[in-house]
Design a protein around this motif. Structure first.
Motif, PDB file in Angstrom:
ATOM      1  N   PHE A 185      -7.269  -3.926  -5.895  1.00 16.02           N
ATOM      2  CA  PHE A 185      -7.672  -2.599  -7.486  1.00 16.02           C
ATOM      3  C   PHE A 185      -8.945  -2.009  -6.492  1.00 16.02           C
ATOM      4  O   PHE A 185      -9.201  -2.406  -5.867  1.00 16.02           O
ATOM      5  N   TRP A 186      -8.138  -0.205  -6.290  1.00 16.08           N
ATOM      6  CA  TRP A 186      -9.314   0.658  -5.639  1.00 16.08           C
ATOM      7  C   TRP A 186      -9.368   1.344  -7.528  1.00 16.08           C
ATOM      8  O   TRP A 186      -8.922   2.395  -7.646  1.00 16.08           O
ATOM      9  N   TYR A 187     -11.122   1.993  -7.594  1.00 10.27           N
ATOM     10  CA  TYR A 187     -12.015   2.521  -8.595  1.00 10.27           C
ATOM     11  C   TYR A 187     -12.324   2.790  -7.719  1.00 10.27           C
ATOM     12  O   TYR A 187     -12.783   3.405  -6.519  1.00 10.27           O
ATOM     13  N   VAL A 188     -12.747   4.128  -8.046  1.00 11.16           N
ATOM     14  CA  VAL A 188     -13.586   5.596  -7.508  1.00 11.16           C
ATOM     15  C   VAL A 188     -14.461   6.022  -8.741  1.00 11.16           C
ATOM     16  O   VAL A 188     -13.876   6.286  -9.924  1.00 11.16           O
ATOM     17  N   GLN A 189     -15.675   5.813  -8.373  1.00 14.67           N
ATOM     18  CA  GLN A 189     -16.813   6.910  -9.529  1.00 14.67           C
ATOM     19  C   GLN A 189     -17.796   7.344  -8.977  1.00 14.67           C
ATOM     20  O   GLN A 189     -17.950   7.702  -7.902  1.00 14.67           O
TER      21      GLN A 189
ATOM     22  N   TYR B 140      -2.519  -2.887  -5.463  1.00 14.72           N
ATOM     23  CA  TYR B 140      -1.569  -3.679  -4.498  1.00 14.72           C
ATOM     24  C   TYR B 140      -1.045  -5.129  -5.914  1.00 14.72           C
ATOM     25  O   TYR B 140      -1.927  -6.144  -6.486  1.00 14.72           O
ATOM     26  N   ILE B 141       0.151  -4.835  -5.560  1.00  9.94           N
ATOM     27  CA  ILE B 141       0.513  -6.144  -6.710  1.00  9.94           C
ATOM     28  C   ILE B 141       1.781  -7.041  -5.775  1.00  9.94           C
ATOM     29  O   ILE B 141       1.608  -8.340  -6.049  1.00  9.94           O
TER      30      ILE B 141
ATOM     31  N   ASN C 141       2.755  -3.512   2.310  1.00 14.32           N
ATOM     32  CA  ASN C 141       1.799  -3.592   2.081  1.00 14.32           C
ATOM     33  C   ASN C 141       1.019  -2.486   2.350  1.00 14.32           C
ATOM     34  O   ASN C 141      -0.580  -2.453   2.263  1.00 14.32           O
ATOM     35  N   LEU C 142       1.086  -1.344   1.978  1.00 12.89           N
ATOM     36  CA  LEU C 142       0.647   0.333   2.248  1.00 12.89           C
ATOM     37  C   LEU C 142       1.330   0.550   0.891  1.00 12.89           C
ATOM     38  O   LEU C 142       2.256   1.112   0.656  1.00 12.89           O
ATOM     39  N   VAL C 143       0.308   0.703   0.421  1.00 11.58           N
ATOM     40  CA  VAL C 143       0.369   1.480  -0.904  1.00 11.58           C
ATOM     41  C   VAL C 143      -0.247   2.559  -1.946  1.00 11.58           C
ATOM     42  O   VAL C 143      -1.727   2.705  -0.193  1.00 11.58           O
ATOM     43  N   LYS C 144       0.352   3.850  -1.847  1.00 13.89           N
ATOM     44  CA  LYS C 144      -0.017   5.261  -1.592  1.00 13.89           C
ATOM     45  C   LYS C 144      -0.632   5.212  -2.988  1.00 13.89           C
ATOM     46  O   LYS C 144      -0.773   4.692  -4.310  1.00 13.89           O
ATOM     47  N   GLY C 145      -1.822   5.818  -3.818  1.00 12.41           N
ATOM     48  CA  GLY C 145      -2.427   6.498  -5.101  1.00 12.41           C
ATOM     49  C   GLY C 145      -2.884   8.160  -5.179  1.00 12.41           C
ATOM     50  O   GLY C 145      -2.017   8.964  -4.267  1.00 12.41           O
ATOM     51  N   SER C 146      -3.593   8.424  -6.155  1.00 10.64           N
ATOM     52  CA  SER C 146      -4.211   8.881  -5.972  1.00 10.64           C
ATOM     53  C   SER C 146      -4.598   9.454  -4.548  1.00 10.64           C
ATOM     54  O   SER C 146      -5.299   9.533  -4.320  1.00 10.64           O
TER      55      SER C 146
ATOM     56  N   GLU D 183      -4.368  -0.414   2.631  1.00 10.32           N
ATOM     57  CA  GLU D 183      -3.173  -1.266   3.380  1.00 10.32           C
ATOM     58  C   GLU D 183      -3.745  -3.352   2.938  1.00 10.32           C
ATOM     59  O   GLU D 183      -4.969  -3.139   3.708  1.00 10.32           O
ATOM     60  N   PHE D 184      -2.598  -3.801   2.842  1.00  8.83           N
ATOM     61  CA  PHE D 184      -2.551  -5.147   2.154  1.00  8.83           C
ATOM     62  C   PHE D 184      -2.496  -6.080   3.122  1.00  8.83           C
ATOM     63  O   PHE D 184      -1.315  -5.582   3.682  1.00  8.83           O
ATOM     64  N   ASN D 185      -3.391  -6.412   3.946  1.00 12.01           N
ATOM     65  CA  ASN D 185      -3.381  -7.663   4.487  1.00 12.01           C
ATOM     66  C   ASN D 185      -3.701  -9.109   4.518  1.00 12.01           C
ATOM     67  O   ASN D 185      -4.956  -9.709   4.323  1.00 12.01           O
ATOM     68  N   LYS D 186      -2.522 -10.134   4.418  1.00 12.24           N
ATOM     69  CA  LYS D 186      -2.564 -10.811   4.026  1.00 12.24           C
ATOM     70  C   LYS D 186      -3.607 -12.051   5.008  1.00 12.24           C
ATOM     71  O   LYS D 186      -4.011 -13.118   4.659  1.00 12.24           O
TER      72      LYS D 186
END
Lengths: 115, 115
Positions: A34-38, A50-51, A55-60, A66-69
């Motif tokens: 997860f990414w959160y912003v404060q 990312y679940i 591998n590329l997840v778009k958000g707000s 980008e998830f890189n295993k």
């Protein structure tokens, strides 16, 4: 031990330039990231997660990650930074413990976007 | 859009005093959390709560801490005898289901200052 690392305390970017905020993780099993912003004097706002799958997840707010295993990384990116993106960004991994989840956070990265 | 709310936004107390931090989770959520963020440090998990029981607690959550859901809406964190090192931002979070891929939604936080 399961952990999240954000190697940069601060990232400085000029407005209009692309930005990257780095995150690496160490977990056993499938990582849920997860990414959160404060923003100042505000709570944590969810940006993206990312679940599984792409591998590329778009958000707000135009952010993506980008998830890189193979590199165990989940870097946050945005093609064109805005001054209003200046905030503290936290990467987190969700762990399942006894059927209940909890978040383990990185130390946070302060993003400063300059006009 | 439903939000997690927290009161008070700021609390100043004397060392040794009891404080109660209040949270109203999102109404259909079933799992509740408290996290803590000491100034300049990472966000840390304190406790998770489900079905009127603590499901997991961290090492930080010692006998001075307790949580309660006194009615159908509030979720409280009590610190019985505050210490200087309890000064921090306390965040409440809630989630509709337990699996680790679910997103936790955070309240705006209560800033606690122990003098």
């Amino acid at each position: 031990a399961q952990s999240v690392a954000q190697p940069e305390d601060q990232v400085n970017v000029a407005e209009g330039n692309p930005l990257t905020v780095k995150c690496t993780y160490s977990v056993s099993g499938n990582p849920y990231l997860f990414w959160y912003v404060q923003y100042p004097n505000r709570g944590l706002q969810f940006l993206l997660k990312y679940i599984t799958g792409d591998n590329l997840v778009k958000g707000s707010y135009g952010f993506e990650a980008e998830f890189n295993k193979s590199q165990t990384s989940f870097h946050l990116k945005k093609p064109s930074a805005l001054v209003s993106d200046s905030a503290l960004y936290f990467c987190a991994v969700s762990l399942s413990a006894g059927g209940y989840n909890k978040l383990i956070f990185g130390a946070g990265t302060r993003l400063a976007v300059h006009p | 859009e439903p939000e997690v709310t927290q009161t008070p936004s700021h609390q100043v107390t004397q060392m040794g005093q009891e404080v109660i931090l209040r949270c109203v989770p999102i109404s259909n959520h079933l799992y509740f959390y408290w996290y803590r963020q000491i100034l300049g440090q990472k966000v840390e998990f304190l406790v998770s709560f489900y079905n009127n029981e603590i499901s997991e607690k961290s090492e930080i959550f010692d006998d001075q801490f307790s949580v309660e859901r006194p009615d159908g809406s509030n979720f409280t964190l009590k610190i019985r005898s505050t210490k200087l090192e309890d000064s921090a931002m306390y965040f409440c979070a809630s989630i509709v289901r337990a699996p680790p891929q679910e997103t936790q939604y955070f309240g705006p936080g209560t800033r606690l200052l122990v003098l």
